[in-house]
Every structure is written in structure tokens, then in C-alpha cells.
Design an enzyme around this catalytic site. Structure first.
Site, PDB file in Angstrom:
ATOM      1  N   ASP A 150      -5.644 -12.097   3.688  1.00  0.00           N
ATOM      2  CA  ASP A 150      -6.903 -11.487   4.138  1.00  0.00           C
ATOM      3  C   ASP A 150      -8.023 -11.763   3.129  1.00  0.00           C
ATOM      4  OD1 ASP A 150      -5.866  -9.844   2.206  1.00  0.00           O
ATOM      5  OD2 ASP A 150      -5.747  -8.054   3.472  1.00  0.00           O
TER       6      ASP A 150
ATOM      7  N   ASP B 136      -3.749 -10.086  -2.671  1.00  0.00           N
ATOM      8  CA  ASP B 136      -4.233  -9.690  -1.359  1.00  0.00           C
ATOM      9  C   ASP B 136      -5.692  -9.248  -1.539  1.00  0.00           C
ATOM     10  OD1 ASP B 136      -3.238  -8.738   1.506  1.00  0.00           O
ATOM     11  OD2 ASP B 136      -4.482  -7.110   0.719  1.00  0.00           O
TER      12      ASP B 136
ATOM     13  N   HIS C 131       0.808  -1.234   0.000  1.00  0.00           N
ATOM     14  CA  HIS C 131       0.000   0.000   0.000  1.00  0.00           C
ATOM     15  C   HIS C 131       0.838   1.280   0.000  1.00  0.00           C
ATOM     16  CE1 HIS C 131      -3.812  -1.942   0.236  1.00  0.00           C
ATOM     17  NE2 HIS C 131      -3.584  -2.503   1.412  1.00  0.00           N
TER      18      HIS C 131
ATOM     19  N   HIS D 294      -6.831  -6.495  -0.788  1.00  0.00           N
ATOM     20  CA  HIS D 294      -6.825  -5.062  -1.112  1.00  0.00           C
ATOM     21  C   HIS D 294      -5.900  -4.749  -2.289  1.00  0.00           C
ATOM     22  CE1 HIS D 294      -7.712  -5.535   3.240  1.00  0.00           C
ATOM     23  NE2 HIS D 294      -8.718  -4.746   2.908  1.00  0.00           N
TER      24      HIS D 294
END
Ligand SMILES: [Zn+2]
Length: 363
Positions: free
Chosen positions: A309, A222, A185, A224
Site C-alpha cells: 500500500d 508497509d 496491526h 502503515h
């Protein structure tokens, strides 16, 4: 597969603002600890070998991770990460056991002009200059873990691309770095989403230092979108970035299908957003697209940002993926025509125990 672990990655243990609650960050040491404890105690060479980083490893080997961090990340950001906690303690802003969290971010509108690009003189305000959200607190040991995590990415990339590598050896073809904190990120200028330095950038640039014209595919798996990684390679045709992630989820302002790259990089950025609550069958449809695009690109190396996740019970995501599905997913990608023997670096970005599914495909 070589699994590289550094217990220094467990030291980072901070807070975040989630909704209206300030509390322990959901990205916690317990996640990595679970994996380390669950790893088989016996190595099974050549398919599976563990390597714990020791003090002498840190002392004896050249710190190429530091050189790569300096050449890719903002100098001010790195200095900030290394010093801000001690500075806040020194100024009485926090107690030693507490964490730094930002208060104010640079003003996004144009009337502030270049001033939004200049770190504020006030140390209290500076935390916001180097962040884009409130999920990336900094505690006493954060920098130690951030550096250790980047070093794992660097070592894992060296394992599959460096001079000691044997092209015929299975374990020299795949390495898994149990990175924590994660990296996909953050940009190379700002922290966010539990990420402080971008480990995928470190891995890719480690490979490129030895093989400057290597084509590298980054597969971001992931829940995200890896906005920071996309950002770094958005105009780069030498790096294919492909991401499967939750639609309209964090980080909210990136990850859309029409983000396809810029300039020479057009066509080398592939976002595959998927409805939240998607089933594994729906996920596999996106995996098929990811595989096809990767085959077309024909990379020399693959870097995987692997986040668990996506697991059905994970509090950070909402896909309906079960433990056994990860092996199916891994086999579908690794077993695809043309992708079986490409040297591959896997970096953790979010990590419960299902990681073990990937260690079974080192063949
Ligand atoms: Zn995630």
C-alpha cells in the site's frame, strides 16, 4: 526464494466501516488473487519455487502454527475468532452471509477499573472487547483464512530456520508467505486494521523455538505503522523492530520517533515516519537509516512485513512509489553489506501485483 501460497487465504471476504460507509473491506481477496494469477507459471529453481498448500499438507504435518498461536495470543481472542460468527448466526444477530462488526469498545477511563479487561457476557457486545476498530469484520470463513495465513508465516519461518534447511541453498535462505489476512496491526489480544492474529509474531517465535538466542530484525515496510508487532516486542532486546510508514496516518496512536522501546528493549524499536505524499527519493533516505540500524544489530534472521500500500495508486496509502522502485528498494536492503545472506522470511501485509519485484532478487 520459496513462495508459499494457500488458497484458503482467499476465503475471508468481509466488510468494514470506513468513514460513514459500511461496505466491502478494501483489503479484499482480489488483491491476493491478482498476485497468484500473476506469478510466473514456471518455477525457476533455485531462485524461485512456488508451493501451494494442499489438503494433505494440512493433515500430515504437525500443527506448530496452532501451538505458537496458543502460546503467544490471548486464549479468549482465539476462541472468539473461531466461534463468534456462528454464535451471532445462532442468536439471530446476523444472517449466515453477513459479517460480525463491533458496536461498543471497552471504556478507556479508569473508573471502570478491571471491568474493561473482562469480556462482556453479551455475545453482541463481545466483538468490541476483542477489537480496537471497525475495519476487521468476521465472516463465515474468516477463521479458516486467519489460521491458513498464520500457518503460512509458520511454514515460511520453518523453511529458513528448520532442520531441512541447507545454509548453502538460495531457496532455503529466503521464503515469501502470501499471507492474507495480514497481521502487523493486531495485538495478541485485539483485532484491528484488517489484522486478526500477528503473523510476524508467529514467524519470529517459530524461529526462536529452534534457535532460542537468535537475534531477529523485523523490517516493517508497509504504508502503515505495525503497532501490534511493535507492541509485542517493545521490551525485547532480542528483536529489532524498524518501520518506515506514513506520518500521522493509521493507526494514529503509534509510530512516533520517540517510541524507542522500554526497559531492556530501549534502543531496539526504530520508527521512521515519513510525510504522506513522500517521493521515492525521500523514502530511500529512510531506507538508508533502516539498513544502518539493521547492520548495527547484526541479526541472525530477518522477518519482513511487506506491504504494497506504499504504491502510488494504492487507495490505502499516499507515497509516490512506482512498480520499478520496489526492486531498487529490495536491492538496497538485501544488497547491503552484512545483510545479503541472512535467512529472511517475507510476510505480506498488503499486496498488489508489484510483489513480483521481490521475487527477482533471490540471489
Ligand atoms: Zn497498510
Amino acid at each position: 526464494m520459496k513462495v508459499i501460497i494457500d488458497r484458503q487465504c482467499l476465503l475471508h471476504d468481509t466488510i468494514e466501516l470506513l468513514g460513514s460507509r459500511v461496505g466491502n473491506a478494501l483489503e479484499s481477496p482480489a488483491r491476493l488473487e491478482t498476485i497468484i494469477n500473476a506469478l510466473p507459471s514456471d518455477d525457476k529453481p533455485p531462485h524461485y519455487v512456488k508451493k501451494f498448500i494442499q489438503e494433505e499438507d494440512r493433515d500430515n504435518e504437525p500443527d506448530t502454527a496452532a501451538e505458537i498461536l496458543s502460546s503467544t495470543h490471548d486464549e479468549g481472542l482465539l476462541a472468539h475468532l473461531a466461534t463468534i460468527h456462528a454464535t451471532w448466526v445462532q442468536h439471530g444477530l446476523i444472517e449466515e452471509h453477513e459479517s460480525v462488526l463491533p458496536e461498543c469498545f471497552p471504556l478507556p477511563w479508569s473508573s471502570s477499573g478491571d471491568k474493561s479487561n473482562v469480556p462482556p457476557k453479551d455475545q453482541f457486545a463481545r466483538a468490541g472487547f476483542y477489537a480496537f476498530d471497525l475495519s476487521s469484520g468476521l465472516m463465515k470463513h474468516s477463521w479458516t483464512s486467519i489460521r491458513a495465513s498464520a500457518m503460512l508465516a509458520n511454514r515460511a519461518a520453518e523453511e529458513v530456520s528448520g532442520p531441512k534447511r541447507s545454509a548453502d541453498s538460495i531457496q532455503d535462505r529466503e521464503s515469501l508467505a502470501l499471507c492474507r489476512p495480514p497481521g502487523h496491526h493486531c495485538t495478541t489480544k485485539k483485532v484491528g486494521g484488517y489484522c486478526y492474529v500477528n503473523n510476524a509474531v508467529v514467524a519470529v517465535e517459530t524461529i526462536r523455538r529452534r534457535h532460542s538466542s537468535a537475534k531477529i530484525a523485523i523490517l516493517d515496510l508497509d504504508f502503515h505503522h505495525g503497532n501490534g508487532t511493535q507492541d509485542y516486542y517493545y521490551e525485547d532486546p532480542g528483536v529489532l523492530y524498524v518501520s518506515i510508514h506514513g506520518k500521522d496516518e493509521y493507526p494514529y496512536y503509534s509510530g512516533f520517533e520517540d517510541e524507542t522501546g522500554k526497559g531492556a528493549g530501549v534502543g531496539f524499536n526504530v520508527n521512521l515516519p515519513l510525510e504522506t505524499r513522500a517521493t521515492f527519493e525521500q523514502y530511500l533516505e529512510k531506507v538508508d537509516v533502516l539498513v544502518k540500524r539493521t547492520q548495527e544489530f547484526a541479526p541472525d534472521y530477518i522477518v519482513v512485513s511487506l506491504g504494497f500500500d506504499t504504491f502510488r495508486n494504492d487507495p490505502l496509502g499516499s507515497f509516490q512509489i512506482d512498480t520499478g522502485d520496489y526492486e531498487t528498494m529490495a536491492r538496497k536492503i538485501r544488497g547491503a553489506d552484512g545483510l545479503q545472506s541472512i535467512p529472511t522470511v517475507i510476510l505480506l501485509v498488503s499486496n498488489p501485483v508489484v510483489i513480483l519485484a521481490w521475487t527477482t532478487i533471490g540471489c
